[in-house]
Design a protein around this motif. Structure first.
Motif, PDB file in Angstrom:
ATOM      1  N   THR A   1      33.292 -40.722 -20.587  1.00  0.00           N
ATOM      2  CA  THR A   1      33.810 -41.469 -21.438  1.00  0.00           C
ATOM      3  C   THR A   1      33.828 -41.414 -22.276  1.00  0.00           C
ATOM      4  OG1 THR A   1      33.587 -43.263 -19.593  1.00  0.00           O
ATOM      5  CG2 THR A   1      33.902 -44.373 -21.881  1.00  0.00           C
ATOM      6  N   SER A   2      33.084 -41.017 -23.458  1.00  0.00           N
ATOM      7  CA  SER A   2      32.474 -40.212 -24.328  1.00  0.00           C
ATOM      8  C   SER A   2      33.677 -39.879 -25.087  1.00  0.00           C
ATOM      9  CB  SER A   2      30.971 -40.562 -24.924  1.00  0.00           C
ATOM     10  OG  SER A   2      30.713 -41.736 -24.748  1.00  0.00           O
ATOM     11  N   VAL A   3      33.512 -38.739 -24.195  1.00  0.00           N
ATOM     12  CA  VAL A   3      33.989 -37.647 -24.293  1.00  0.00           C
ATOM     13  C   VAL A   3      35.791 -38.025 -24.851  1.00  0.00           C
ATOM     14  CG1 VAL A   3      35.144 -35.083 -23.472  1.00  0.00           C
ATOM     15  CG2 VAL A   3      32.680 -35.781 -23.577  1.00  0.00           C
ATOM     16  N   MET A   4      36.076 -38.605 -23.876  1.00  0.00           N
ATOM     17  CA  MET A   4      37.834 -38.823 -23.562  1.00  0.00           C
ATOM     18  C   MET A   4      38.006 -39.187 -24.965  1.00  0.00           C
ATOM     19  SD  MET A   4      38.961 -39.383 -20.105  1.00  0.00           S
ATOM     20  CE  MET A   4      37.307 -40.819 -19.805  1.00  0.00           C
TER      21      MET A   4
ATOM     22  N   LEU B   1      40.362 -39.702 -16.126  1.00  0.00           N
ATOM     23  CA  LEU B   1      41.572 -38.680 -17.108  1.00  0.00           C
ATOM     24  C   LEU B   1      43.224 -39.165 -17.134  1.00  0.00           C
ATOM     25  CD1 LEU B   1      40.201 -35.635 -15.863  1.00  0.00           C
ATOM     26  CD2 LEU B   1      40.159 -36.347 -17.963  1.00  0.00           C
ATOM     27  N   LEU B   2      43.428 -40.340 -15.693  1.00  0.00           N
ATOM     28  CA  LEU B   2      44.715 -40.402 -15.912  1.00  0.00           C
ATOM     29  C   LEU B   2      45.454 -41.421 -16.790  1.00  0.00           C
ATOM     30  CD1 LEU B   2      45.941 -40.330 -12.273  1.00  0.00           C
ATOM     31  CD2 LEU B   2      46.546 -39.198 -13.411  1.00  0.00           C
ATOM     32  N   VAL B   3      44.054 -42.106 -17.068  1.00  0.00           N
ATOM     33  CA  VAL B   3      44.024 -43.253 -17.909  1.00  0.00           C
ATOM     34  C   VAL B   3      44.361 -42.914 -19.424  1.00  0.00           C
ATOM     35  CG1 VAL B   3      43.235 -45.530 -19.327  1.00  0.00           C
ATOM     36  CG2 VAL B   3      43.122 -45.215 -15.973  1.00  0.00           C
ATOM     37  N   PHE B   4      43.059 -41.974 -19.359  1.00  0.00           N
ATOM     38  CA  PHE B   4      43.505 -40.710 -21.222  1.00  0.00           C
ATOM     39  C   PHE B   4      44.751 -40.732 -21.263  1.00  0.00           C
ATOM     40  CE2 PHE B   4      43.054 -37.007 -22.746  1.00  0.00           C
ATOM     41  CZ  PHE B   4      42.944 -37.358 -24.454  1.00  0.00           C
ATOM     42  N   ILE B   5      45.557 -39.811 -19.935  1.00  0.00           N
ATOM     43  CA  ILE B   5      47.106 -39.516 -20.300  1.00  0.00           C
ATOM     44  C   ILE B   5      47.661 -40.689 -21.135  1.00  0.00           C
ATOM     45  CG2 ILE B   5      47.584 -38.879 -18.310  1.00  0.00           C
ATOM     46  CD1 ILE B   5      48.741 -36.482 -19.432  1.00  0.00           C
TER      47      ILE B   5
ATOM     48  N   SER C   1      36.022 -33.357  -8.778  1.00  0.00           N
ATOM     49  CA  SER C   1      36.039 -34.072  -7.755  1.00  0.00           C
ATOM     50  C   SER C   1      35.722 -35.614  -7.185  1.00  0.00           C
ATOM     51  CB  SER C   1      34.485 -32.699  -7.595  1.00  0.00           C
ATOM     52  OG  SER C   1      33.818 -33.844  -8.494  1.00  0.00           O
ATOM     53  N   GLN C   2      35.489 -36.114  -8.260  1.00  0.00           N
ATOM     54  CA  GLN C   2      35.138 -37.542  -8.038  1.00  0.00           C
ATOM     55  C   GLN C   2      36.813 -38.265  -8.992  1.00  0.00           C
ATOM     56  OE1 GLN C   2      32.046 -38.360 -10.367  1.00  0.00           O
ATOM     57  NE2 GLN C   2      30.994 -37.315  -9.736  1.00  0.00           N
ATOM     58  N   GLN C   3      36.970 -39.220  -7.527  1.00  0.00           N
ATOM     59  CA  GLN C   3      38.476 -40.086  -8.253  1.00  0.00           C
ATOM     60  C   GLN C   3      37.912 -40.672  -8.947  1.00  0.00           C
ATOM     61  OE1 GLN C   3      38.752 -42.221  -4.479  1.00  0.00           O
ATOM     62  NE2 GLN C   3      39.335 -41.393  -2.945  1.00  0.00           N
ATOM     63  N   GLU C   4      36.923 -41.499  -9.781  1.00  0.00           N
ATOM     64  CA  GLU C   4      36.220 -42.574 -10.672  1.00  0.00           C
ATOM     65  C   GLU C   4      37.011 -41.350 -11.748  1.00  0.00           C
ATOM     66  OE1 GLU C   4      32.712 -44.338 -13.255  1.00  0.00           O
ATOM     67  OE2 GLU C   4      32.755 -43.352 -11.564  1.00  0.00           O
ATOM     68  N   GLN C   5      36.806 -40.167 -12.097  1.00  0.00           N
ATOM     69  CA  GLN C   5      36.526 -39.137 -12.888  1.00  0.00           C
ATOM     70  C   GLN C   5      38.886 -38.969 -13.171  1.00  0.00           C
ATOM     71  OE1 GLN C   5      34.824 -35.600 -12.347  1.00  0.00           O
ATOM     72  NE2 GLN C   5      32.312 -36.528 -13.479  1.00  0.00           N
ATOM     73  N   LEU C   6      38.847 -38.513 -12.564  1.00  0.00           N
ATOM     74  CA  LEU C   6      40.715 -38.592 -12.170  1.00  0.00           C
ATOM     75  C   LEU C   6      40.900 -39.996 -12.835  1.00  0.00           C
ATOM     76  CD1 LEU C   6      42.684 -36.629 -11.053  1.00  0.00           C
ATOM     77  CD2 LEU C   6      42.994 -37.839  -8.856  1.00  0.00           C
ATOM     78  N   LEU C   7      40.447 -41.289 -12.106  1.00  0.00           N
ATOM     79  CA  LEU C   7      41.397 -42.557 -12.442  1.00  0.00           C
ATOM     80  C   LEU C   7      40.630 -42.053 -13.650  1.00  0.00           C
ATOM     81  CD1 LEU C   7      42.782 -44.886 -12.124  1.00  0.00           C
ATOM     82  CD2 LEU C   7      40.004 -45.684 -12.045  1.00  0.00           C
TER      83      LEU C   7
ATOM     84  N   PHE D   1      36.395 -28.415 -18.938  1.00  0.00           N
ATOM     85  CA  PHE D   1      35.228 -28.215 -19.770  1.00  0.00           C
ATOM     86  C   PHE D   1      34.160 -29.035 -19.185  1.00  0.00           C
ATOM     87  CE2 PHE D   1      37.139 -25.354 -22.532  1.00  0.00           C
ATOM     88  CZ  PHE D   1      36.646 -24.582 -22.710  1.00  0.00           C
ATOM     89  N   PHE D   2      34.509 -30.349 -19.011  1.00  0.00           N
ATOM     90  CA  PHE D   2      33.587 -31.281 -18.748  1.00  0.00           C
ATOM     91  C   PHE D   2      34.051 -32.257 -17.233  1.00  0.00           C
ATOM     92  CE2 PHE D   2      34.874 -31.188 -23.186  1.00  0.00           C
ATOM     93  CZ  PHE D   2      33.242 -31.106 -23.949  1.00  0.00           C
ATOM     94  N   THR D   3      34.408 -31.846 -16.541  1.00  0.00           N
ATOM     95  CA  THR D   3      34.527 -32.219 -14.711  1.00  0.00           C
ATOM     96  C   THR D   3      34.434 -31.518 -13.942  1.00  0.00           C
ATOM     97  OG1 THR D   3      36.575 -32.388 -14.492  1.00  0.00           O
ATOM     98  CG2 THR D   3      36.964 -34.204 -15.676  1.00  0.00           C
ATOM     99  N   GLU D   4      33.868 -32.590 -12.715  1.00  0.00           N
ATOM    100  CA  GLU D   4      33.095 -31.695 -11.899  1.00  0.00           C
ATOM    101  C   GLU D   4      34.261 -30.773 -10.809  1.00  0.00           C
ATOM    102  OE1 GLU D   4      30.410 -29.464 -11.497  1.00  0.00           O
ATOM    103  OE2 GLU D   4      29.116 -30.303 -13.319  1.00  0.00           O
ATOM    104  N   PRO D   5      34.264 -29.886 -10.038  1.00  0.00           N
ATOM    105  CA  PRO D   5      33.920 -28.305 -10.496  1.00  0.00           C
ATOM    106  C   PRO D   5      34.204 -28.010 -12.218  1.00  0.00           C
ATOM    107  CG  PRO D   5      35.476 -27.719  -8.940  1.00  0.00           C
ATOM    108  CD  PRO D   5      35.802 -29.385  -9.332  1.00  0.00           C
TER     109      PRO D   5
END
Length: 846
Positions: free
Chosen positions: A407-410, A462-466, A454-460, A443-447
């Protein structure tokens, strides 16, 4: 047949040698074998000029009669029939008598030129229409004979015949200009040193303007951009900041030190309609007023690249000096780009650049609000930040990725995307959002180091970010676009305000309007074209036979289709712009210019129609006044005469011989009054129609005054006449002169009852002046001319004691005989009427 060429010798005053120079040129051409004739030359009996006629063929003159006088005039038809190669036709501004082929001699010259004959002519600066009022203010003499400036401007060659005032006055003293008896009066009046100096300056400046127009056309025809320092011109560049006042005043001093150089002030507006320098419209409005107050001209030019637009304008007006303010930008901004002043100095070439320091130097552009729009340079800067700054930011966060949450990176990357959106608009921001999404994912999400999540939370996340990044960029873009539209509307309003100012200034706004359009859009030429009557067709916009030029700045376009931009104005008018193709966004302003041009053309033609109708209106007013006068003033003497005659016929036996004699005397007096009134009315009508016959003969005033006193009857015993027998005879019509004297003496007796009226005369400089002096109440100086208005008495219309035609008729009759009638105040009170008539020419006896 090719049109002939016109060469004009221009002079500052009579006697400088124009005709002599024209005849000298005729001799030079004749010596080369050219067929040269003298169509018309007025030598004014100057021996040197008459000697120059020897050896040249002189065309016979035609004889014209007007108001009983015979005039020798230029014979246009005979010259065209003779068809020489070159003709000398003097006095271009001369007015031809009624009945001639043309009203003016310059129109005769036009006919000769159309016949393919070259013409050498002459004109004095005081005869140019645009300078008529200026010359009248300087010399106190209003020139009756004028010609349009355009006639002289169209001439193929204009040569100044120059002479210093002192040299011209010496020529007059030696008798080379006027006869000896006229020299003293001329030197004391029109030919004073101050008058001649001012007229000489007018001639030099007018010719300099014509030469400047020729130079500009030459440079345009040959695409010459380099500055030719033939004349000093100072251009001031305004950014819209408060320092503009300082720059204008400094440039005014520079222009004054340069010998009265031209001062031109310019502000650059961006191609998107915004101030290219972030200028404040209130400052610009104040600075425009300041420019006009110091005698400069204000221009607004469109261009995104400020240095290029500024230099294009300076080279276009052939500027020699350019004044700019020192940069208001801070040290950091100056380190990133050189700025307008440094760039202009580097590219100016032969133009001297003055960078003027002021109190706003290096304090930034506070209060200007910036441009608020997205120019091409800003979009490029946005993409540069996307491919350089954004990757650098993300890579700088990689070493701390274990310590930072996604979250901080985004949020950090989102802030960078917003900065890019503010800089470059939506498309750099979209590219940054997509690029940032990919790099954060990589650079920041797995893998890590794979474009996978790999994680749905990270995907969400990232989508909210864009989505947030693109939405934010869209909002920034819309906001910038709205700011651009608002600023463009402001600039358009400023341009249209400048347009309105140009239209309102001057009697003929059309040239000023076209010049404003040329300067605003940096065009080569602007032409207003009108369709010729009866010419229409599918390809008429490209057919030069269908169009005629109404007005133009720069080389005129022959058809609307031949221009870079064609603006139709209704069915019959078009505005043709050459120099560069305008963007669609600029057409709205140009269309406003086009509508104003059509309105200005209509205004010009209405003014011409009004001028043509004015004499008819005056004639109609005169006829109405005549009818009113007849209906009122004829009744009294007619009723009196009728009553007397009716009484005698009806009851003649009741009256004694004395009563019958009194009735007959009343009838006779009333009929005499009626006859005088009718004669005055008829003569005034003839004067207005130019049909009054004048037969001038030599007559002595001592012989003209007694008959006038006899007609006045018993009242004439209060008139004292002091006219010597040795006065020269005057050239006058005896009947008309008697009418003038009866009116003047009768008027003096009426307004000074009980006081004697004096009639005296004297000779001076070829004229004889007769004075009718009364000691009545007199007339205020500001009412002297009102006295000569028909049907008025000192401004009122009370005709109970007469129709009010006496003085108006007397002046008209005097002028018909070549004389003048003017009032003067009588010393001690009263009015003196001065009748000046030309001396009769003495016949030489062998």
């Amino acid at each position: 047949m090719a049109r002939g060429k016109l060469r004009i010798y221009l002079g500052a005053a009579p006697g400088v040698g124009k005709t002599y120079a024209a005849l000298a040129e005729a001799h030079r051409r004749a010596a080369r074998g050219t067929d040269v004739v003298v169509g018309f030359v007025e030598t004014h009996r100057r021996p040197a000029t008459e000697a120059r006629l020897v050896g040249l063929e002189v065309m016979p003159r035609r004889t014209a009669e007007y108001r009983g006088r015979r005039f020798e005039e230029f014979d246009v038809d005979a010259l065209i029939h003779r068809r020489p190669s070159v003709a000398v036709i003097d006095e271009l501004a001369h007015t031809n008598p009624p009945g001639s082929r043309n009203g003016k001699r310059w129109q005769d010259v036009e006919d000769v030129l159309e016949a393919g004959i070259d013409v050498i002519s002459t004109v004095n600066i005081q005869h140019l229409e645009s300078l008529n009022d200026v010359v009248a203010d300087i010399t106190g003499v209003t020139q009756a004979e004028t010609l349009p400036d355009e006639v002289v401007r169209r001439a193929d060659q204009v040569e100044l015949t120059d002479m210093t005032p002192e040299a011209l006055r010496r020529r007059m003293v030696h008798g080379n200009v006027y006869p000896p008896e006229k020299v003293d009066a001329a030197l004391a009046n029109y030919f004073r040193v101050g008058n001649l100096t001012a007229l000489r300056e007018l001639a030099l400046l007018w010719l300099a303007d014509k030469v400047e127009a020729q130079l500009t056309k030459y440079r345009r025809d040959r695409d010459i951009d380099a500055t030719w320092a033939a004349r000093e011109r100072v251009v001031v560049a305004l950014s819209g900041g408060a320092e503009g006042d300082t720059l204008i005043r400094r440039a005014t001093r520079i222009a004054a030190r340069s010998g009265g150089a031209d001062l031109q002030v310019v502000h650059i507006a961006g191609g998107d309609g915004l101030s290219a320098t972030g200028g404040d419209t209130h400052n610009l409005a104040r600075q425009r007023a300041l420019t006009e107050s110091v005698g400069g001209t204000y221009h607004q030019v469109i261009g995104d690249d400020v240095p290029e637009a500024l230099l294009d304008f300076a080279r276009g007006v052939n500027a020699t000096q350019l004044v700019l303010g020192a940069s208001r930008r801070g040290r950091l901004a100056r380190s990133l780009s050189p700025g307008v002043g440094v760039t202009v100095s580097a590219r100016s070439g032969s133009i001297d650049v003055h960078l003027v320091p002021h109190e706003k130097v290096a304090v930034g552009r506070r209060g200007t609000g910036g441009r608020g729009a997205l120019s091409r340079h800003r979009r490029i800067a946005g993409f540069v930040l996307t491919v350089t700054a954004l990757p650098a930011l993300i890579l700088s966060l990689v070493p701390w990725r274990d310590d930072l949450s996604l979250t901080s990176v985004m949020l950090t990357v989102l802030a960078a995307v917003m900065a890019i959106a503010l800089t470059g608009g939506i498309w750099p921001a979209v590219a940054a959002a997509v690029g940032g999404f990919a790099m954060v994912n990589f650079f920041f999400t797995e893998p890590r180091h794979h474009l996978a999540v790999s994680q749905q939370e990270q995907l969400l996340a990232l989508l909210v970010f864009i989505v947030v990044a693109i939405a934010g960029a869209t909002v920034v873009h819309i906001s910038a676009d709205r700011a651009r539209q608002a600023a463009r509307a402001t600039t358009e309003a400023q341009i249209l305000a400048n347009l309105a100012g140009s239209v309102l200034r001057g009697d003929d706004p059309l040239p000023a309007l076209l010049q404003q359009l040329t300067d605003t859009f940096r065009l080569t030429s602007v032409t207003l074209l009108e369709r010729r009557p009866g010419h229409d067709g599918p390809d008429s916009r490209n057919d030069s036979r269908c169009w005629q030029v109404v007005a133009a700045i720069g080389p005129p376009a022959s058809t609307p289709g031949a221009a870079h931009t064609d603006i139709p104005i209704g069915e019959d008018l078009a505005l043709a712009l050459t120099g560069r193709a305008l963007e669609a966004a600029d057409r709205r302003i140009v269309e406003a210019f086009a509508l104003q041009a059509a309105a200005a053309l209509k205004q010009r033609r209405l003014a011409d129609q009004a001028a043509a109708i004015r004499p008819l209106t005056e004639a109609d007013r005169m006829r109405t006044a005549l009818l009113a006068a007849v209906s009122h003033d004829l009744r009294t003497p007619l009723a009196s005469a009728k009553a007397s005659v009716a009484g005698l016929r009806g009851a003649s036996d009741r009256f004694s011989p004395a009563q019958r004699a009194e009735l007959l005397a009343t009838a006779d007096e009333s009929l005499d009054r009626l006859a005088r009134l009718v004669a005055n009315l008829l003569d005034m009508s003839r004067l207005q129609a130019g049909a009054l016959g004048v037969t001038a003969v030599p007559i002595g005033l001592e012989d003209a005054v007694p008959p006038a006193l006899d007609e006045l009857g018993e009242a004439a015993r209060h008139v004292e006449v002091a006219i010597t027998d040795d006065l020269p005879e005057v050239s006058a019509d005896p009947g008309l002169l008697e009418r003038i004297l009866v009116n003047l003496i009768g008027n003096a007796l009426r307004y000074s009852p009980g006081e004697p009226v004096s009639v005296t005369a004297s000779a001076h400089l070829g004229r004889v002046e007769l004075r009718v002096v009364d000691h009545g109440p007199g007339v205020p100086d500001d009412a002297h001319e009102t006295m000569f208005t028909p049907f008025q008495r000192l401004g009122d219309r009370d005709n109970s004691v007469g129709v009010g035609l006496g003085l108006a008729l007397s002046r008209g009759l005097a002028e018909a005989m070549g004389g003048t009638l003017s009032p003067e105040a009588t010393p001690g009170g009263g009015l003196t009427m001065v009748l000046s008539l030309p001396q009769a020419e003495r016949e030489e006896t062998s």
